[in-house]
Motif scaffolding. Structure first.
Motif, PDB file in Angstrom:
ATOM      1  N   GLY A  85      -2.855   2.264  -4.353  1.00 24.79           N
ATOM      2  CA  GLY A  85      -2.491   1.941  -2.983  1.00 24.79           C
ATOM      3  C   GLY A  85      -2.624   3.115  -2.042  1.00 24.79           C
ATOM      4  O   GLY A  85      -2.215   4.233  -2.359  1.00 24.79           O
ATOM      5  N   SER A 102       2.477  -0.681  -8.588  1.00 24.25           N
ATOM      6  CA  SER A 102       2.255   0.741  -8.338  1.00 24.25           C
ATOM      7  C   SER A 102       3.569   1.519  -8.345  1.00 24.25           C
ATOM      8  O   SER A 102       4.593   1.041  -7.864  1.00 24.25           O
ATOM      9  CB  SER A 102       1.570   0.938  -6.983  1.00 24.25           C
ATOM     10  OG  SER A 102       1.394   2.310  -6.706  1.00 24.25           O
ATOM     11  N   ASP A 141      -3.537  -0.617   1.904  1.00 33.37           N
ATOM     12  CA  ASP A 141      -3.223  -1.630   0.886  1.00 33.37           C
ATOM     13  C   ASP A 141      -2.009  -1.302   0.018  1.00 33.37           C
ATOM     14  O   ASP A 141      -1.808  -1.897  -1.031  1.00 33.37           O
ATOM     15  CB  ASP A 141      -4.446  -1.864  -0.020  1.00 33.37           C
ATOM     16  CG  ASP A 141      -4.937  -0.602  -0.727  1.00 33.37           C
ATOM     17  OD1 ASP A 141      -4.196   0.400  -0.781  1.00 33.37           O
ATOM     18  OD2 ASP A 141      -6.083  -0.618  -1.243  1.00 33.37           O
ATOM     19  N   TYR A 142      -1.174  -0.355   0.475  1.00 36.98           N
ATOM     20  CA  TYR A 142      -0.100   0.091  -0.408  1.00 36.98           C
ATOM     21  C   TYR A 142       0.967  -0.978  -0.650  1.00 36.98           C
ATOM     22  O   TYR A 142       1.587  -1.007  -1.723  1.00 36.98           O
ATOM     23  CB  TYR A 142       0.538   1.396   0.081  1.00 36.98           C
ATOM     24  CG  TYR A 142       1.249   1.339   1.412  1.00 36.98           C
ATOM     25  CD1 TYR A 142       2.567   0.900   1.525  1.00 36.98           C
ATOM     26  CD2 TYR A 142       0.627   1.793   2.562  1.00 36.98           C
ATOM     27  CE1 TYR A 142       3.222   0.892   2.734  1.00 36.98           C
ATOM     28  CE2 TYR A 142       1.271   1.794   3.785  1.00 36.98           C
ATOM     29  CZ  TYR A 142       2.566   1.344   3.877  1.00 36.98           C
ATOM     30  OH  TYR A 142       3.217   1.335   5.089  1.00 36.98           O
ATOM     31  N   ALA A 155      -0.323  -3.056  -3.390  1.00 36.12           N
ATOM     32  CA  ALA A 155      -0.271  -2.263  -4.621  1.00 36.12           C
ATOM     33  C   ALA A 155       1.135  -2.259  -5.211  1.00 36.12           C
ATOM     34  O   ALA A 155       1.313  -2.344  -6.435  1.00 36.12           O
ATOM     35  CB  ALA A 155      -0.736  -0.837  -4.345  1.00 36.12           C
ATOM     36  N   PHE A 211      -6.215  -3.996  -8.725  1.00 33.88           N
ATOM     37  CA  PHE A 211      -4.925  -3.524  -9.222  1.00 33.88           C
ATOM     38  C   PHE A 211      -4.562  -4.204 -10.543  1.00 33.88           C
ATOM     39  O   PHE A 211      -4.010  -3.567 -11.453  1.00 33.88           O
ATOM     40  CB  PHE A 211      -3.838  -3.779  -8.175  1.00 33.88           C
ATOM     41  CG  PHE A 211      -4.025  -3.004  -6.888  1.00 33.88           C
ATOM     42  CD1 PHE A 211      -4.569  -1.728  -6.893  1.00 33.88           C
ATOM     43  CD2 PHE A 211      -3.648  -3.549  -5.668  1.00 33.88           C
ATOM     44  CE1 PHE A 211      -4.737  -1.009  -5.717  1.00 33.88           C
ATOM     45  CE2 PHE A 211      -3.808  -2.846  -4.482  1.00 33.88           C
ATOM     46  CZ  PHE A 211      -4.358  -1.577  -4.510  1.00 33.88           C
ATOM     47  N   VAL A 237       2.135   5.610  -4.175  1.00 32.85           N
ATOM     48  CA  VAL A 237       1.165   5.224  -3.151  1.00 32.85           C
ATOM     49  C   VAL A 237       0.751   6.481  -2.392  1.00 32.85           C
ATOM     50  O   VAL A 237       1.588   7.296  -2.010  1.00 32.85           O
ATOM     51  CB  VAL A 237       1.718   4.141  -2.201  1.00 32.85           C
ATOM     52  CG1 VAL A 237       1.933   2.842  -2.968  1.00 32.85           C
ATOM     53  CG2 VAL A 237       3.018   4.564  -1.529  1.00 32.85           C
TER      54      VAL A 237
END
Length: 250
Positions: A207, A220, A211-212, A215, A181, A223
């Motif tokens: 994400g 992020s 793993d969001y 992220a 990331f 997602v």
């Protein structure tokens, strides 16, 4: 009375976790889009979520996006985001049904999309896909090659470049995933500083179900969540016809 599938409850549970991850990172939850990825799942589940207020859905496969677009033609405010690798012979379908495309990684695909979009008289939001993990099995450009593509895209008026997308390494080690990331964040900054790069780079699609939250901590803005919302899918070999073009992106 219809029996609920539970998909709306699962969506809301994920949204709550997204919001909590945003607050933990000192971010406004409104900054992060939750994109439900409905690949291989029946359109009835999409309709359930739409009735609950969800308007944008992700699909890996172009043919599945087209089929579900046709099956939801009575819902004109429903948007489809194509998030999987695209072969040029499917550019016409993406130009016709997609609101955005998250996996642009070549001038060849950009040119095919541009021709089809011009014919359709419409534009398309696109993300550039970054191979942040260096895995040969994944599509996307190595981070150092992304700026060159971004500059070439200035020639394509129908493509609205809005950000970057990546799939992190499928590792149980947080440091390995975080590094993926962070590589994309570094590319984002390079592109923001490059006045020859097409478009803007405020959006980062990073994400998935596993793993969001990490992220989100890494910046992020979108997602892509499939399994945590729609439930487990059968082993990939049980529906191999869905995957002729590349790996999963949710």
């Amino acid at each position: 009375m219809a029996v609920s599938s539970g998909v709306v409850a699962r969506y809301r549970a994920v949204r709550e976790r997204v919001d909590a991850a945003c607050r933990q990172a000192g971010r406004d939850p409104s900054e992060v889009e939750l994109l439900p990825v409905s690949k291989t799942k029946p359109v009835e589940l999409v309709r359930e979520l739409h009735a609950a207020g969800v308007r944008t859905f992700g699909e890996n496969k172009v043919q599945e996006a087209v089929a579900k677009h046709q099956q939801t033609a009575d819902l004109p405010d429903l948007r489809w985001s194509v998030i999987g690798h695209l072969q040029t012979n499917k550019a016409r379908d993406v130009a016709r049904v997609a609101a955005e495309f998250q996996a642009l990684d070549s001038v060849k695909v950009a040119a095919a999309l541009e021709r089809r979009l011009q014919a359709e008289g419409r534009g398309l939001d696109v993300y550039l896909q970054v191979n942040s993990s260096g895995e040969e099995s994944k599509f996307g450009l190595p981070p150092e090659e992304v700026p060159a593509l971004a500059r070439e895209l200035a020639a394509f008026s129908s493509l609205r470049v809005v950000g970057l997308m990546t799939l992190a390494a499928p590792s149980p080690e947080e440091a390995v995933v975080r590094a993926c990331f962070e590589r994309v964040r570094a590319v984002q900054q390079v592109l923001r500083d490059d006045d020859r790069a097409a478009g803007s780079y405020d959006r980062l699609s990073m994400g998935m179900s596993g793993d969001y939250e990490l992220a989100i901590a890494c910046g992020s803005t979108c997602v892509r969540v499939g399994t945590a919302i729609f439930g487990e899918r059968p082993p990939q070999n049980d529906y191999a016809h869905y995957w002729p073009e590349g790996p999963s992106t949710s």
